[in-house]
Scaffold this active site. Structure first.
Site, PDB file in Angstrom:
ATOM      1  N   ARG A  30       0.915  -1.267  -0.105  1.00 44.74           N
ATOM      2  CA  ARG A  30      -0.046  -0.139  -0.077  1.00 44.74           C
ATOM      3  C   ARG A  30       0.866   1.219   0.066  1.00 44.74           C
ATOM      4  NH1 ARG A  30      -5.472   0.014   1.381  1.00 44.74           N
ATOM      5  NH2 ARG A  30      -6.201  -2.155   1.269  1.00 44.74           N
ATOM      6  N   ARG A  34      -3.230   7.081   1.152  1.00 40.63           N
ATOM      7  CA  ARG A  34      -3.606   8.218   1.594  1.00 40.63           C
ATOM      8  C   ARG A  34      -2.801   8.856   2.647  1.00 40.63           C
ATOM      9  NH1 ARG A  34      -8.992   5.406   3.909  1.00 40.63           N
ATOM     10  NH2 ARG A  34      -7.418   3.717   3.781  1.00 40.63           N
ATOM     11  N   ARG A  43      -6.614  11.960  -5.446  1.00 41.96           N
ATOM     12  CA  ARG A  43      -7.821  11.528  -5.166  1.00 41.96           C
ATOM     13  C   ARG A  43      -9.144  12.364  -4.976  1.00 41.96           C
ATOM     14  NH1 ARG A  43     -11.781   9.047  -4.410  1.00 41.96           N
ATOM     15  NH2 ARG A  43     -12.406   7.663  -2.719  1.00 41.96           N
ATOM     16  N   ASP A  80      -7.058  -2.290  -7.028  1.00 39.40           N
ATOM     17  CA  ASP A  80      -7.334  -3.072  -5.894  1.00 39.40           C
ATOM     18  C   ASP A  80      -7.950  -4.380  -6.238  1.00 39.40           C
ATOM     19  OD1 ASP A  80      -8.369  -1.835  -3.020  1.00 39.40           O
ATOM     20  OD2 ASP A  80      -9.830  -3.467  -3.621  1.00 39.40           O
ATOM     21  N   TYR A 156     -15.128 -11.102   0.644  1.00 35.70           N
ATOM     22  CA  TYR A 156     -15.800  -9.740   0.446  1.00 35.70           C
ATOM     23  C   TYR A 156     -17.120 -10.080  -0.603  1.00 35.70           C
ATOM     24  CZ  TYR A 156     -11.753  -7.329   2.267  1.00 35.70           C
ATOM     25  OH  TYR A 156     -10.903  -6.905   3.127  1.00 35.70           O
TER      26      TYR A 156
HETATM   27  O1  1CP Z   1       0.332   0.942  -3.289  1.00 40.25           O
HETATM   28  C1  1CP Z   1      -0.653   0.135  -3.310  1.00 40.25           C
HETATM   29  O2  1CP Z   1      -0.326  -0.857  -2.774  1.00 40.25           O
HETATM   30  C2  1CP Z   1      -2.019   0.678  -3.799  1.00 40.25           C
HETATM   31  C3  1CP Z   1      -2.644  -0.640  -4.509  1.00 40.25           C
HETATM   32  C4  1CP Z   1      -3.673  -1.383  -3.742  1.00 40.25           C
HETATM   33  C5  1CP Z   1      -3.373  -2.481  -3.210  1.00 40.25           C
HETATM   34  C6  1CP Z   1      -2.307  -3.589  -3.610  1.00 40.25           C
HETATM   35  C7  1CP Z   1      -4.895  -0.840  -3.067  1.00 40.25           C
HETATM   36  C8  1CP Z   1      -5.319   0.540  -3.256  1.00 40.25           C
HETATM   37  N1  1CP Z   1      -5.441  -1.814  -2.332  1.00 40.25           N
HETATM   38  C9  1CP Z   1      -4.804  -2.868  -2.460  1.00 40.25           C
HETATM   39  C10 1CP Z   1      -4.889  -4.510  -1.904  1.00 40.25           C
HETATM   40  C11 1CP Z   1      -6.180  -4.821  -1.119  1.00 40.25           C
HETATM   41  N2  1CP Z   1      -7.341  -4.015  -1.097  1.00 40.25           N
HETATM   42  C12 1CP Z   1      -6.247  -5.734  -0.151  1.00 40.25           C
HETATM   43  C13 1CP Z   1      -5.051  -6.620   0.025  1.00 40.25           C
HETATM   44  C14 1CP Z   1      -3.890  -6.000   0.844  1.00 40.25           C
HETATM   45  C15 1CP Z   1      -4.366  -5.813   2.411  1.00 40.25           C
HETATM   46  O3  1CP Z   1      -4.943  -6.462   3.210  1.00 40.25           O
HETATM   47  O4  1CP Z   1      -4.324  -4.403   2.840  1.00 40.25           O
HETATM   48  C16 1CP Z   1      -7.557  -5.753   0.314  1.00 40.25           C
HETATM   49  C17 1CP Z   1      -8.077  -6.409   1.303  1.00 40.25           C
HETATM   50  C18 1CP Z   1      -8.420  -4.476  -0.330  1.00 40.25           C
HETATM   51  C19 1CP Z   1      -9.554  -4.201   0.117  1.00 40.25           C
HETATM   52  C20 1CP Z   1      -9.668  -2.877   0.458  1.00 40.25           C
HETATM   53  N3  1CP Z   1      -9.635  -1.611  -0.441  1.00 40.25           N
HETATM   54  C21 1CP Z   1      -9.880  -2.262   1.429  1.00 40.25           C
HETATM   55  C22 1CP Z   1      -9.888  -3.041   2.944  1.00 40.25           C
HETATM   56  C23 1CP Z   1     -11.545  -3.122   3.143  1.00 40.25           C
HETATM   57  C24 1CP Z   1     -11.876  -3.782   4.279  1.00 40.25           C
HETATM   58  O5  1CP Z   1     -12.518  -3.202   5.340  1.00 40.25           O
HETATM   59  O6  1CP Z   1     -11.406  -4.965   4.736  1.00 40.25           O
HETATM   60  C25 1CP Z   1      -9.926  -0.883   1.418  1.00 40.25           C
HETATM   61  C26 1CP Z   1     -10.260   0.088   2.579  1.00 40.25           C
HETATM   62  C27 1CP Z   1      -9.780  -0.435   0.164  1.00 40.25           C
HETATM   63  C28 1CP Z   1      -9.758   0.770  -0.494  1.00 40.25           C
HETATM   64  C29 1CP Z   1      -8.255   1.214  -1.302  1.00 40.25           C
HETATM   65  N4  1CP Z   1      -7.565   0.473  -2.025  1.00 40.25           N
HETATM   66  C30 1CP Z   1      -6.531   1.008  -2.270  1.00 40.25           C
HETATM   67  C31 1CP Z   1      -6.334   2.211  -1.537  1.00 40.25           C
HETATM   68  C32 1CP Z   1      -5.217   3.252  -1.734  1.00 40.25           C
HETATM   69  C33 1CP Z   1      -7.727   2.349  -0.910  1.00 40.25           C
HETATM   70  C34 1CP Z   1      -8.175   3.411   0.061  1.00 40.25           C
HETATM   71  C35 1CP Z   1      -9.269   4.183  -0.586  1.00 40.25           C
HETATM   72  C36 1CP Z   1      -9.017   5.545  -0.884  1.00 40.25           C
HETATM   73  O7  1CP Z   1      -8.159   6.216  -1.432  1.00 40.25           O
HETATM   74  O8  1CP Z   1     -10.389   6.109  -0.982  1.00 40.25           O
END
Ligand code: 1CP
Length: 349
Positions: A30, A34, A43, A80, A156
């Site tokens: 990640r 943010r 964003r 994502d 999910y």
């Molecule tokens: O630099 C990077 O790694 C960005 C690319 C990336 C990756 C590899 C994002 C962007 N998401 C992910 C993987 C991801 N997404 C996982 C696996 C890794 C982990 O466990 O963290 C998972 C479970 C998600 C699902 C997801 N997407 C969640 C978690 C939800 C939950 O409650 O269980 C969330 C909050 C997101 C949103 C998201 N994805 C990525 C970003 C930067 C964000 C934040 C949203 C935003 O900026 O508005």
């Protein structure tokens, strides 16, 4: 360029040829997101998070931001894990401050809502991001493609949102294992295409995120984590034999040993609860180890950070090792701490 030449140029790839590098290559799960003001600025320009993932110009820009700032050894394409259900026609929304919301699939009959032949237009946008990033990345920086593991994506799709216990998918697994297997098989099929397309577009290696692997009893772990990952990796390796695959079975604990031996992954990313001793002794010698700094220690900074970084680097000095966090970076992390971390790992502090 021949693959070997490229491998020697990209330190991140050299570890997959078995080299123990000092300093080790470093990137952070990640790493785009943010905690970076330049990410928040972009964003704010797009309404919907998925729209950002599907706009190659902007997705490429946010992929490159952390590499420019910190000179990481690898970039990870900005997308994502929930791009896959979205591309399958399941409704996916990201609610500000709350996370993803999906139109939950609760039975095998509801799998009819998914359309595996509809994925290409959305996947193509991610492939275009990969191609753009590869063009703009420094030659020495590797590019990582990724997807969620079938089990984690299914949690999910079935739960309709993130949860602490993944009860929806776990109950389905007990009540109707054959029905759930249909969803898992479908995810294997589309994930092979998705990762393969990212590799064709220019990804040097891929990571499979199994963020919810850790909540299963050992028999279920074998069935829903090890087996689907083994089939996915096997099919990918048939098409792209030389491309490294990293698995991240978060929370696997002692089952990490079987995961590393049986799935065919080249590297294992370990969460921060995995003892260092376990990472060196339980993982086979040819498996690249990645991890496992506590993201909260990076957020906290201070002397404890320097101390633990030194411990990790020393512990893995004889091993093919990639420095990373044990899970994604926390949004509240000061970017200065990340800069300091990179300095510490590279010995400049
Ligand atoms: O630099 C990077 O790694 C960005 C690319 C990336 C990756 C590899 C994002 C962007 N998401 C992910 C993987 C991801 N997404 C996982 C696996 C890794 C982990 O466990 O963290 C998972 C479970 C998600 C699902 C997801 N997407 C969640 C978690 C939800 C939950 O409650 O269980 C969330 C909050 C997101 C949103 C998201 N994805 C990525 C970003 C930067 C964000 C934040 C949203 C935003 O900026 O508005």
């Amino acid at each position: 360029m021949p693959a070997q030449k490229m491998a020697s140029e990209r330190r991140m790839l050299r570890v997959f040829a078995g080299e123990a590098l000092t300093p080790p290559p470093i990137w952070l799960m990640r790493q785009a997101g943010r905690y970076l003001p330049e990410y928040r600025a972009i964003r704010a320009r797009v309404g919907d998070f998925l729209e950002l993932c599907y706009t190659p110009e902007l997705a490429a820009e946010v992929t490159l931001q952390p590499v420019r700032r910190f000179d990481f050894d690898a970039a990870i394409v900005f997308a994502d894990i929930l791009v896959v259900p979205d591309a399958l026609n399941q409704t996916v929304h990201f609610v500000e401050g709350q996370g993803p919301r999906l139109d939950a699939i609760r039975s095998a009959a509801e799998l009819a809502r998914l359309n595996p032949s509809a994925t290409q237009p959305k996947f193509q946008r991610v492939f275009e991001t990969v191609a753009r990033v590869r063009q703009d990345l420094p030659r020495a920086t590797a590019l990582i493609g990724f997807c969620g593991a079938p089990w984690t994506v299914a949690t999910y799709m079935v739960g309709g949102q993130g949860s602490v216990d993944q009860a929806g998918a776990r109950l389905w697994a007990y009540r109707d294992p054959q029905g759930l297997q249909r969803l898992i098989s479908l995810l294997e099929d589309v994930s092979v295409e998705y990762l393969s397309g990212q590799i064709d577009a220019g990804a040097d290696l891929v990571q499979i995120f199994d963020s919810w692997a850790g909540n299963l009893p050992d028999d279920q772990f074998r069935h829903w984590v090890i087996e689907p990952t083994r089939r996915l990796v096997g099919r990918l390796k048939q098409r792209h034999p030389g491309v490294p695959v990293i698995g991240f079975p978060r929370g696997a604990g002692p089952l990490v040993r079987d995961y590393a031996r049986e799935t065919g992954v080249d590297g294992v990313s370990c969460d921060w609860t995995m003892p260092l001793q376990c990472m060196t002794q339980e993982l086979p010698g040819h498996t690249v180890v990645q991890g496992n700094l506590d993201p909260l220690l990076l957020l906290a900074g201070g002397p404890a950070l320097a101390c633990r970084v030194a411990e990790l680097v020393t512990h893995f000095s004889q091993r093919a090792f990639i420095f990373n966090l044990g899970h994604g970076i926390q949004p509240q992390t000061p970017p200065e701490n990340v800069a300091r971390l990179v300095g510490l790992v590279r010995g400049a502090d």
